[in-house]
Design a protein around this motif. Structure first.
Motif, PDB file in Angstrom:
ATOM      1  N   VAL A 198       0.849  -1.185   0.000  1.00 30.69           N
ATOM      2  CA  VAL A 198       0.000   0.000   0.000  1.00 30.69           C
ATOM      3  C   VAL A 198       0.889   1.240   0.000  1.00 30.69           C
ATOM      4  N   PHE A 199       0.554   2.187  -0.867  1.00 34.82           N
ATOM      5  CA  PHE A 199       1.337   3.404  -1.019  1.00 34.82           C
ATOM      6  C   PHE A 199       0.487   4.604  -0.613  1.00 34.82           C
ATOM      7  N   GLY A 200       1.089   5.550   0.066  1.00 29.16           N
ATOM      8  CA  GLY A 200       0.409   6.783   0.415  1.00 29.16           C
ATOM      9  C   GLY A 200       1.322   7.966   0.146  1.00 29.16           C
ATOM     10  N   ILE A 201       0.771   9.000  -0.452  1.00 24.85           N
ATOM     11  CA  ILE A 201       1.529  10.231  -0.698  1.00 24.85           C
ATOM     12  C   ILE A 201       0.906  11.336   0.132  1.00 24.85           C
ATOM     13  N   PHE A 202       1.709  11.921   1.014  1.00 24.71           N
ATOM     14  CA  PHE A 202       1.242  12.957   1.929  1.00 24.71           C
ATOM     15  C   PHE A 202       1.851  14.308   1.565  1.00 24.71           C
ATOM     16  N   GLU A 203       1.016  15.335   1.665  1.00 25.97           N
ATOM     17  CA  GLU A 203       1.503  16.712   1.692  1.00 25.97           C
ATOM     18  C   GLU A 203       1.143  17.243   3.075  1.00 25.97           C
ATOM     19  N   GLY A 204       2.141  17.394   3.920  1.00 22.42           N
ATOM     20  CA  GLY A 204       1.864  17.689   5.319  1.00 22.42           C
ATOM     21  C   GLY A 204       1.144  16.507   5.937  1.00 22.42           C
ATOM     22  N   THR A 205       0.004  16.766   6.575  1.00 22.88           N
ATOM     23  CA  THR A 205      -0.768  15.681   7.188  1.00 22.88           C
ATOM     24  C   THR A 205      -1.872  15.158   6.279  1.00 22.88           C
ATOM     25  N   GLU A 206      -1.998  15.727   5.084  1.00 21.88           N
ATOM     26  CA  GLU A 206      -3.078  15.329   4.174  1.00 21.88           C
ATOM     27  C   GLU A 206      -2.633  14.203   3.262  1.00 21.88           C
ATOM     28  N   LEU A 207      -3.413  13.130   3.246  1.00 19.79           N
ATOM     29  CA  LEU A 207      -3.161  12.003   2.354  1.00 19.79           C
ATOM     30  C   LEU A 207      -3.737  12.338   0.977  1.00 19.79           C
ATOM     31  N   LEU A 208      -2.847  12.633   0.027  1.00 17.66           N
ATOM     32  CA  LEU A 208      -3.286  13.057  -1.304  1.00 17.66           C
ATOM     33  C   LEU A 208      -3.632  11.872  -2.198  1.00 17.66           C
ATOM     34  N   HIS A 209      -2.843  10.829  -2.107  1.00 15.49           N
ATOM     35  CA  HIS A 209      -3.031   9.663  -2.968  1.00 15.49           C
ATOM     36  C   HIS A 209      -2.820   8.399  -2.156  1.00 15.49           C
ATOM     37  N   ASN A 210      -3.579   7.371  -2.517  1.00  8.29           N
ATOM     38  CA  ASN A 210      -3.508   6.094  -1.827  1.00  8.29           C
ATOM     39  C   ASN A 210      -3.770   5.005  -2.864  1.00  8.29           C
ATOM     40  N   PHE A 211      -2.798   4.131  -3.082  1.00  3.03           N
ATOM     41  CA  PHE A 211      -2.992   3.063  -4.060  1.00  3.03           C
ATOM     42  C   PHE A 211      -2.259   1.815  -3.599  1.00  3.03           C
ATOM     43  N   ARG A 212      -2.537   0.687  -4.255  1.00  5.20           N
ATOM     44  CA  ARG A 212      -1.953  -0.574  -3.821  1.00  5.20           C
ATOM     45  C   ARG A 212      -1.584  -1.452  -5.002  1.00  5.20           C
ATOM     46  N   ILE A 213      -0.595  -2.288  -4.783  1.00  9.33           N
ATOM     47  CA  ILE A 213      -0.143  -3.281  -5.754  1.00  9.33           C
ATOM     48  C   ILE A 213      -0.096  -4.615  -5.026  1.00  9.33           C
ATOM     49  N   LYS A 214      -0.545  -5.674  -5.662  1.00 10.19           N
ATOM     50  CA  LYS A 214      -0.508  -6.987  -5.039  1.00 10.19           C
ATOM     51  C   LYS A 214       0.920  -7.375  -4.672  1.00 10.19           C
ATOM     52  N   SER A 215       1.098  -7.911  -3.468  1.00  9.54           N
ATOM     53  CA  SER A 215       2.426  -8.336  -3.001  1.00  9.54           C
ATOM     54  C   SER A 215       2.709  -9.748  -3.505  1.00  9.54           C
ATOM     55  N   LEU A 216       2.931  -9.853  -4.806  1.00 11.02           N
ATOM     56  CA  LEU A 216       3.174 -11.164  -5.412  1.00 11.02           C
ATOM     57  C   LEU A 216       4.651 -11.511  -5.233  1.00 11.02           C
ATOM     58  N   LYS A 217       4.917 -12.471  -4.366  1.00 11.34           N
ATOM     59  CA  LYS A 217       6.294 -12.766  -3.971  1.00 11.34           C
ATOM     60  C   LYS A 217       7.114 -13.392  -5.088  1.00 11.34           C
ATOM     61  N   ASP A 218       6.449 -13.948  -6.100  1.00 16.44           N
ATOM     62  CA  ASP A 218       7.182 -14.573  -7.203  1.00 16.44           C
ATOM     63  C   ASP A 218       7.493 -13.598  -8.327  1.00 16.44           C
ATOM     64  N   GLU A 219       6.982 -12.356  -8.228  1.00 15.22           N
ATOM     65  CA  GLU A 219       7.237 -11.377  -9.277  1.00 15.22           C
ATOM     66  C   GLU A 219       8.582 -10.688  -9.048  1.00 15.22           C
ATOM     67  N   ASN A 220       9.120 -10.135 -10.147  1.00 15.02           N
ATOM     68  CA  ASN A 220      10.431  -9.496 -10.056  1.00 15.02           C
ATOM     69  C   ASN A 220      10.293  -7.977 -10.000  1.00 15.02           C
ATOM     70  N   TYR A 221      11.438  -7.318  -9.999  1.00 14.59           N
ATOM     71  CA  TYR A 221      11.491  -5.859  -9.881  1.00 14.59           C
ATOM     72  C   TYR A 221      10.663  -5.170 -10.963  1.00 14.59           C
ATOM     73  N   VAL A 222      10.742  -5.672 -12.197  1.00 13.89           N
ATOM     74  CA  VAL A 222      10.081  -5.018 -13.330  1.00 13.89           C
ATOM     75  C   VAL A 222       8.569  -4.940 -13.120  1.00 13.89           C
ATOM     76  N   PHE A 237       6.849  -4.644 -10.338  1.00 15.26           N
ATOM     77  CA  PHE A 237       6.472  -3.593  -9.392  1.00 15.26           C
ATOM     78  C   PHE A 237       6.799  -2.203  -9.923  1.00 15.26           C
ATOM     79  N   GLU A 238       7.929  -2.065 -10.594  1.00 16.02           N
ATOM     80  CA  GLU A 238       8.287  -0.755 -11.130  1.00 16.02           C
ATOM     81  C   GLU A 238       7.276  -0.318 -12.193  1.00 16.02           C
ATOM     82  N   TYR A 239       6.875  -1.236 -13.066  1.00 17.00           N
ATOM     83  CA  TYR A 239       5.920  -0.893 -14.123  1.00 17.00           C
ATOM     84  C   TYR A 239       4.616  -0.377 -13.530  1.00 17.00           C
ATOM     85  N   ARG A 240       4.058  -1.071 -12.528  1.00 23.44           N
ATOM     86  CA  ARG A 240       2.785  -0.658 -11.939  1.00 23.44           C
ATOM     87  C   ARG A 240       2.921   0.632 -11.144  1.00 23.44           C
ATOM     88  N   PHE A 241       4.069   0.801 -10.517  1.00 19.48           N
ATOM     89  CA  PHE A 241       4.301   2.027  -9.770  1.00 19.48           C
ATOM     90  C   PHE A 241       4.379   3.227 -10.723  1.00 19.48           C
TER      91      PHE A 241
END
Length: 256
Positions: A15-39, A41-45
């Motif tokens: 789960v990812f959160g982007i804050f400006e001060g105390t305000e949560l501007l963005h909140n998104f998630r990527i499945k924690s697939l343990k068999d996947e590689n760096y590419v 996660f980087e692509y979805r991010f």
């Protein structure tokens, strides 16, 4: 613009959160697939940043919590490669106001540390944070900021899946609290047993924790499934699905 990125890598989702001060501007998630590689996660991010017109340069600090060891180096590399900065990696000793008073502090999940930080910072009272995630966790924090202990049970989805671990096909079981505990079909029976059963589990655990603390202990709920069992809502002073992210924000703000 100076923004803080927090990342909570759990067993089901990162789960990812982007804050400006105390305000949560963005909140998104990527499945924690343990068999996947760096590419993977980087692509979805990068895709999320592109679709939401976010600028990498606006991220000036990153806090990383991970309870999935195989994925930790992947996310550390992702942060370094995309933002050119080293992440603040959460551990049991990172927040001076919180003392993890268990046999081996290194055993505690960094997400539970974040929960404790958020709860203590806001309330400064004896409290138990009930996190409805892949696991159902109870993290008890004293009014002085001491993590007194943790209790762990299988999470709601985990409990449902466990019933069919040796079955070829998992029936579709919506996590909805049925009116009756008397199941009239397979799905209803599972809903009754798991959801009403967990209602009793949570109430009983909170009651026992309060007894051990002499009666003074508030309860806070977090996690993606924290609102599922509606009959539990009266047990909590707050139901906050983003409590872990808020704890990571507070930790980030405390670091140089």
């Amino acid at each position: 613009m100076s923004n803080l990125l927090v990342i909570d890598v759990g067993n089901t989702d990162a789960v990812f959160g982007i804050f400006e001060g105390t305000e949560l501007l963005h909140n998104f998630r990527i499945k924690s697939l343990k068999d996947e590689n760096y590419v993977f996660f980087e692509y979805r991010f990068r895709q999320y940043f592109l679709e939401n017109r976010l600028r990498y340069a606006d991220i000036t600090k990153v806090v990383l919590s991970s309870v999935v060891p195989p994925l930790t180096p992947i996310f550390k590399s992702l942060i370094k490669n995309i933002f050119g900065i080293e992440p603040i990696v959460v551990n049991a000793y990172i927040f001076p106001s919180i003392e993890v008073s268990i046999d081996n502090p290194n055993e505690i999940g960094s997400d539970l540390v974040a929960n404790a930080v958020a709860a203590f910072t806001k309330y400064k009272r004896n409290c138990v944070v009930v996190d409805f995630g892949t696991a159902l966790t109870f993290t008890v924090v004293s009014e002085t900021g001491k993590v007194l202990g943790v209790s762990i049970a299988p999470g709601l989805r985990t409990a449902v899946k466990a019933l069919f671990s040796n079955t070829a096909q998992l029936p579709d079981v919506p996590l909805e609290l049925p009116e009756s505990v008397l199941g009239k079909n397979t799905v209803h029976a599972i809903q009754a047993g798991i959801l009403w059963g967990y209602e009793g589990l949570v109430k009983n655990m909170i009651q026992k924790i309060r007894i051990e603390l002499g009666g003074d202990c508030i309860a806070i709920a977090t996690g993606g499934l924290s609102s599922i069992i509606s009959t539990l809502h009266g047990e909590f002073v707050e139901i906050n699905r983003e409590l872990t992210l808020e704890g990571l924000r507070i930790i980030g703000e405390s670091q140089p």
